[in-house]
Write a protein that holds these residues in place. Sequence first.
Motif, PDB file in Angstrom:
ATOM      1  N   ALA A 247       0.837  -1.201   0.000  1.00  0.00           N
ATOM      2  CA  ALA A 247       0.000   0.000   0.000  1.00  0.00           C
ATOM      3  C   ALA A 247       0.874   1.255   0.000  1.00  0.00           C
ATOM      4  CB  ALA A 247      -0.922  -0.002   1.210  1.00  0.00           C
ATOM      5  N   ARG A 248       1.992   1.215   0.748  1.00  0.00           N
ATOM      6  CA  ARG A 248       2.906   2.354   0.790  1.00  0.00           C
ATOM      7  C   ARG A 248       3.698   2.472  -0.519  1.00  0.00           C
ATOM      8  NH1 ARG A 248       1.109   5.926   2.849  1.00  0.00           N
ATOM      9  NH2 ARG A 248       3.105   6.932   2.462  1.00  0.00           N
ATOM     10  N   VAL A 249       4.054   1.340  -1.126  1.00  0.00           N
ATOM     11  CA  VAL A 249       4.772   1.377  -2.405  1.00  0.00           C
ATOM     12  C   VAL A 249       3.927   2.061  -3.473  1.00  0.00           C
ATOM     13  CG1 VAL A 249       5.534  -0.066  -4.339  1.00  0.00           C
ATOM     14  CG2 VAL A 249       6.331  -0.564  -2.036  1.00  0.00           C
ATOM     15  N   LEU A 250       2.631   1.771  -3.492  1.00  0.00           N
ATOM     16  CA  LEU A 250       1.748   2.376  -4.488  1.00  0.00           C
ATOM     17  C   LEU A 250       1.681   3.895  -4.337  1.00  0.00           C
ATOM     18  CD1 LEU A 250      -1.196  -0.200  -4.544  1.00  0.00           C
ATOM     19  CD2 LEU A 250       0.640   0.079  -6.221  1.00  0.00           C
ATOM     20  N   CYS A 251       2.027   4.393  -3.149  1.00  0.00           N
ATOM     21  CA  CYS A 251       2.031   5.845  -2.929  1.00  0.00           C
ATOM     22  C   CYS A 251       3.137   6.531  -3.718  1.00  0.00           C
ATOM     23  CB  CYS A 251       2.172   6.165  -1.441  1.00  0.00           C
ATOM     24  SG  CYS A 251       0.708   5.737  -0.464  1.00  0.00           S
ATOM     25  N   LEU A 252       4.057   5.749  -4.323  1.00  0.00           N
ATOM     26  CA  LEU A 252       5.074   6.332  -5.186  1.00  0.00           C
ATOM     27  C   LEU A 252       4.455   6.952  -6.439  1.00  0.00           C
ATOM     28  CD1 LEU A 252       7.887   3.615  -5.008  1.00  0.00           C
ATOM     29  CD2 LEU A 252       7.818   5.806  -3.824  1.00  0.00           C
ATOM     30  N   VAL A 253       3.194   6.621  -6.701  1.00  0.00           N
ATOM     31  CA  VAL A 253       2.483   7.230  -7.832  1.00  0.00           C
ATOM     32  C   VAL A 253       2.255   8.722  -7.571  1.00  0.00           C
ATOM     33  CG1 VAL A 253       0.274   7.238  -9.081  1.00  0.00           C
ATOM     34  CG2 VAL A 253       1.393   5.069  -8.513  1.00  0.00           C
ATOM     35  N   THR A 254       2.173   9.107  -6.297  1.00  0.00           N
ATOM     36  CA  THR A 254       1.847  10.493  -5.939  1.00  0.00           C
ATOM     37  C   THR A 254       2.790  11.514  -6.568  1.00  0.00           C
ATOM     38  OG1 THR A 254       0.759   9.865  -3.875  1.00  0.00           O
ATOM     39  CG2 THR A 254       1.591  12.117  -4.027  1.00  0.00           C
ATOM     40  N   PRO A 255       4.128  11.408  -6.385  1.00  0.00           N
ATOM     41  CA  PRO A 255       4.991  12.428  -6.991  1.00  0.00           C
ATOM     42  C   PRO A 255       4.938  12.455  -8.514  1.00  0.00           C
ATOM     43  CG  PRO A 255       6.298  10.624  -6.055  1.00  0.00           C
ATOM     44  CD  PRO A 255       4.900  10.439  -5.573  1.00  0.00           C
ATOM     45  N   ILE A 256       4.630  11.298  -9.135  1.00  0.00           N
ATOM     46  CA  ILE A 256       4.514  11.273 -10.595  1.00  0.00           C
ATOM     47  C   ILE A 256       3.327  12.110 -11.042  1.00  0.00           C
ATOM     48  CG2 ILE A 256       3.993   9.795 -12.582  1.00  0.00           C
ATOM     49  CD1 ILE A 256       5.599   7.605 -11.252  1.00  0.00           C
ATOM     50  N   VAL A 257       2.179  11.919 -10.390  1.00  0.00           N
ATOM     51  CA  VAL A 257       0.979  12.693 -10.729  1.00  0.00           C
ATOM     52  C   VAL A 257       1.213  14.171 -10.439  1.00  0.00           C
ATOM     53  CG1 VAL A 257      -1.460  13.051 -10.200  1.00  0.00           C
ATOM     54  CG2 VAL A 257      -0.549  10.726 -10.363  1.00  0.00           C
ATOM     55  N   THR A 258       1.920  14.460  -9.340  1.00  0.00           N
ATOM     56  CA  THR A 258       2.218  15.852  -9.003  1.00  0.00           C
ATOM     57  C   THR A 258       3.030  16.517 -10.106  1.00  0.00           C
ATOM     58  OG1 THR A 258       2.211  15.343  -6.634  1.00  0.00           O
ATOM     59  CG2 THR A 258       3.307  17.371  -7.309  1.00  0.00           C
ATOM     60  N   ILE A 259       4.055  15.811 -10.602  1.00  0.00           N
ATOM     61  CA  ILE A 259       4.899  16.377 -11.662  1.00  0.00           C
ATOM     62  C   ILE A 259       4.112  16.559 -12.955  1.00  0.00           C
ATOM     63  CG2 ILE A 259       6.824  15.805 -13.198  1.00  0.00           C
ATOM     64  CD1 ILE A 259       8.277  14.683 -10.752  1.00  0.00           C
ATOM     65  N   LEU A 260       3.293  15.570 -13.317  1.00  0.00           N
ATOM     66  CA  LEU A 260       2.482  15.676 -14.533  1.00  0.00           C
ATOM     67  C   LEU A 260       1.468  16.812 -14.422  1.00  0.00           C
ATOM     68  CD1 LEU A 260       1.828  11.884 -15.299  1.00  0.00           C
ATOM     69  CD2 LEU A 260       3.407  13.434 -16.479  1.00  0.00           C
ATOM     70  N   ALA A 261       0.816  16.921 -13.259  1.00  0.00           N
ATOM     71  CA  ALA A 261      -0.171  17.996 -13.059  1.00  0.00           C
ATOM     72  C   ALA A 261       0.510  19.360 -13.047  1.00  0.00           C
ATOM     73  CB  ALA A 261      -0.918  17.771 -11.749  1.00  0.00           C
ATOM     74  N   SER A 262       1.702  19.435 -12.461  1.00  0.00           N
ATOM     75  CA  SER A 262       2.445  20.698 -12.443  1.00  0.00           C
ATOM     76  C   SER A 262       2.857  21.107 -13.856  1.00  0.00           C
ATOM     77  CB  SER A 262       3.692  20.576 -11.561  1.00  0.00           C
ATOM     78  OG  SER A 262       3.336  20.331 -10.215  1.00  0.00           O
ATOM     79  N   ALA A 263       3.155  20.118 -14.689  1.00  0.00           N
ATOM     80  CA  ALA A 263       3.504  20.419 -16.070  1.00  0.00           C
ATOM     81  C   ALA A 263       2.320  21.019 -16.818  1.00  0.00           C
ATOM     82  CB  ALA A 263       3.984  19.149 -16.774  1.00  0.00           C
ATOM     83  N   VAL A 264       1.112  20.560 -16.474  1.00  0.00           N
ATOM     84  CA  VAL A 264      -0.091  21.051 -17.150  1.00  0.00           C
ATOM     85  C   VAL A 264      -0.505  22.415 -16.613  1.00  0.00           C
ATOM     86  CG1 VAL A 264      -2.543  20.619 -17.556  1.00  0.00           C
ATOM     87  CG2 VAL A 264      -0.907  18.728 -17.666  1.00  0.00           C
ATOM     88  N   TRP A 265      -0.573  22.551 -15.292  1.00  0.00           N
ATOM     89  CA  TRP A 265      -1.122  23.768 -14.690  1.00  0.00           C
ATOM     90  C   TRP A 265      -0.078  24.822 -14.351  1.00  0.00           C
ATOM     91  CZ3 TRP A 265      -4.161  19.796 -11.528  1.00  0.00           C
ATOM     92  CH2 TRP A 265      -5.367  19.503 -12.171  1.00  0.00           C
ATOM     93  N   LEU A 266       1.160  24.391 -14.039  1.00  0.00           N
ATOM     94  CA  LEU A 266       2.200  25.344 -13.645  1.00  0.00           C
ATOM     95  C   LEU A 266       3.261  25.519 -14.735  1.00  0.00           C
ATOM     96  CD1 LEU A 266       2.701  24.220  -9.925  1.00  0.00           C
ATOM     97  CD2 LEU A 266       1.242  26.053 -10.809  1.00  0.00           C
ATOM     98  N   ARG A 267       3.086  24.836 -15.855  1.00  0.00           N
ATOM     99  CA  ARG A 267       4.011  24.920 -16.992  1.00  0.00           C
ATOM    100  C   ARG A 267       5.444  24.526 -16.619  1.00  0.00           C
ATOM    101  NH1 ARG A 267      -0.339  25.115 -18.833  1.00  0.00           N
ATOM    102  NH2 ARG A 267      -1.225  26.585 -20.325  1.00  0.00           N
TER     103      ARG A 267
END
Length: 303
Positions: A247-267
């Motif tokens: 369950a904790r390993v799957l939380c490694l998805v969090t920084p990936i989504v953060t980076i992808l979302a930042s690329a979209v919204w924060l350029r």
Amino acid sequence: MQRRTSSIGIANGILSAAISGLFLTLAKITFNKVSVIYFSFVVMATTNLFFLAYLLARGKGAELILEGKSYPELYLVGFLASALNLMENWGLRLSSPVNAGILMRGDLLFSLLIGYLLWQEKLRPAEWLGMGAMLVGISMVLQISISNVRFGSLGDVLLLGSAFLLAVNAEIIKYRLYNVDNIIVAYFNSGVCAIFFFTLAVITKEILPIPRVGMSTWLLLMACIWLQVIAYPTYYCSLRDLPTWLARVLCLVTPIVTILASAVWLREKITSSQIWGIFLVAAGIVLMCWVQQKSSKEREKLK
């Protein structure tokens, strides 16, 4: 202890991690207008009120009171969550970004150690391979360079301490609160956190006046509240259906989504090494899902 299929737990874990990634990106945008303490108080307090309204609407008011008397661990979970958030935020200010990226993943090792010592949970070779791929991948995503790592500051100790408390909290929720409704656990967790951040807001005099911000900021705040409401039960479901370390390993998805979302919204730009890192993490998740599905089928055959 009866468990549902691991595929449901994995889906909940990935969903929770993805939601947390979106939450962090929106929170980062909101922090330009609202303080961290005020933001945390409003999000936790409103989330807590939502869970309370939901439980009362389902006629679970009496159960809520009974569980609160029967399980003191409910308050402990909230206290530990407040403490680890404070240690994490303080540690991020005192430590380097590289150290933070490494030490905040320490909860994986602590979960493995606790699982082995208390429950004799052991990883299969394929699971070690999958975890290794994910850790290497997340290092590439976070652009961690070992040559820049220097441990020893107070911030490093605080980050490592927050990772340990996160692992302990996960074990308490999984094994001590297994029979408690997920929403009730979320209610107590968010409630204790709300009280904690309210106290900080009063001490720092950030509770009043209400920030004068535009409608877009309030909409971002509302979006963060809804994401938090969804993140709690999905994460708890993954904890109950999967080994804590997974369950904790799957939380490694969090920084990936953060980076992808930042690329979209924060350029913010994404490098080629980060893209390869994302593929490595995805490959690790697929491998671990395959192993868990295979082991679930084997257990079914033995029944």
